[in-house]
Design a protein around this motif. Structure first.
Motif, short mmCIF file in Angstrom:
data_model
loop_
_atom_site.label_atom_id
_atom_site.label_comp_id
_atom_site.label_asym_id
_atom_site.label_seq_id
_atom_site.Cartn_x
_atom_site.Cartn_y
_atom_site.Cartn_z
N SER A 11 -3.79 9.99 2.22
CA SER A 11 -5.01 9.32 1.77
C SER A 11 -4.66 8.01 1.07
O SER A 11 -3.51 7.78 0.68
N PRO A 12 -5.64 7.13 0.89
CA PRO A 12 -5.39 5.89 0.12
C PRO A 12 -4.85 6.19 -1.28
O PRO A 12 -4.01 5.45 -1.79
N THR A 16 -1.28 4.92 -2.80
CA THR A 16 -1.23 4.19 -4.08
C THR A 16 -0.23 4.84 -5.03
O THR A 16 0.49 4.14 -5.77
N ILE A 53 1.31 -1.82 -1.97
CA ILE A 53 0.63 -0.90 -1.05
C ILE A 53 0.92 -1.27 0.40
O ILE A 53 1.17 -0.41 1.25
N GLU A 57 2.65 1.14 3.26
CA GLU A 57 2.02 1.38 4.57
C GLU A 57 2.95 0.96 5.71
O GLU A 57 3.01 1.62 6.75
#
Length: 304
Positions: A11-12, A16, A53, A57
């Protein structure tokens, strides 16, 4: 799900967390070198958070990418954001001394990319494991996926069964359509005594009904199919001077059977209101035989 699938499904919030861990490691590393310019994650400006971030990714999507590739990705984002090379780091002017190829970076800066990459790959499986719920050691996502597959299979099976039922139902209807019509049976006997409503009660029921049907029966209480039922309006009935229910209309013709058929034995009258049996009563004059080719007016026979 596999570990790799879990990582790609982070998930984001999970991404993070990894970015914050990588930032903290780099901050500690630079402070060990006497560089205190790196702020805490909670105080980091938006561009720095976004950069971290983006780096996470990149490594999650490219797990085999090396340190140089990490730096190239960082430079690509910086260039897109308008940053250029500068001897001193200046966020306001978007200048950065690391805006050079990886091989031209000082060793300590190259080490930064190595540390960042190592932190991402070390923490990603841990964070993914925290985000993937388990019950008694079973991956809930796997269990849900398996249940969904079973549900889909059951739906397909039910759809096939429904199709079979529909086909069988159509076949049954086709067969029933070929069968000769079956007479309705009113063999419970005629209404007598307290079970027999009087004319006033019959008129009340007729007045409240949307539809009044008269059906004619044989001595066995079976509907005479050749004497088709008649649907009449409530105003077609009245109470005569003897207190009996009768028809106000003067004509209710019926025709006898075909020449090769048995004569009709007209023995009783059934009255239904809105499909519900109201009364079954014998014909006042007894059984009437209606032979082939005969015509008879039933209007005078409906006396209840």
């Amino acid at each position: 799900m596999t570990v790799k699938q879990d990582i790609l499904a982070l998930s984001p919030q999970g991404i993070t967390i990894i970015a914050a861990a990588a930032h903290a490691a780099n901050m500690a590393y630079f402070r060990s070198l006497g560089d205190d310019s790196q702020p805490e994650w909670s105080d980091a400006p938006d561009w720095q958070v976004s950069s971290a971030i983006n780096g996470v990714e990149f490594h999650l999507a490219n797990p085999d990418a090396g340190d140089a590739a990490s730096h190239e990705n960082w430079m690509k984002q910086k260039t897109e954001d308008g940053w250029k090379y500068g001897k001193e780091k200046d966020p306001e002017k978007k200048l950065h001394p690391c805006m050079v190829p990886f091989e031209k970076l000082p060793p300590e800066q190259q080490a930064k990319d190595c540390i960042f990459r190592a932190i991402v790959h070390a923490t990603a499986p841990i964070v993914a494991g925290l985000e993937t719920p388990t019950i008694s050691g079973v991956d809930v996502n796997d269990a849900l996926a398996a249940l969904q597959e079973e549900l889909d299979a059951t739906k397909r099976q039910l759809a096939a069964q429904k199709g079979q039922v529909t086909r069988k139902s159509n076949q049954l209807e086709a067969l029933e359509a070929k069968l000769p019509p079956q007479p309705r049976g009113f063999g419970g006997g005629y209404f007598t005594g307290k079970d027999r409503p009087d004319a006033a009660a019959l008129m009340d029921a007729i007045a409240d009904a949307g539809e009044v049907e008269l059906t004619f029966t044989d001595p066995h209480g079976l509907e005479i199919l050749g004497m088709r039922p008649r649907v009449l309006p409530p105003e077609a009935f009245a109470i005569d001077r003897f207190g009996r229910l009768q028809l106000k209309i003067k004509s209710l013709p019926v025709f006898g059977p075909q020449a090769d058929e048995a004569p009709y034995a007209f023995a009783g009258i059934v009255m239904l209101t809105d499909g519900e049996l109201l009364i079954h009563t014998p014909r006042l004059g007894g059984v009437l035989t209606i032979g082939a080719g005969r015509q008879y007016n039933l209007a005078g026979d409906v006396v209840i």
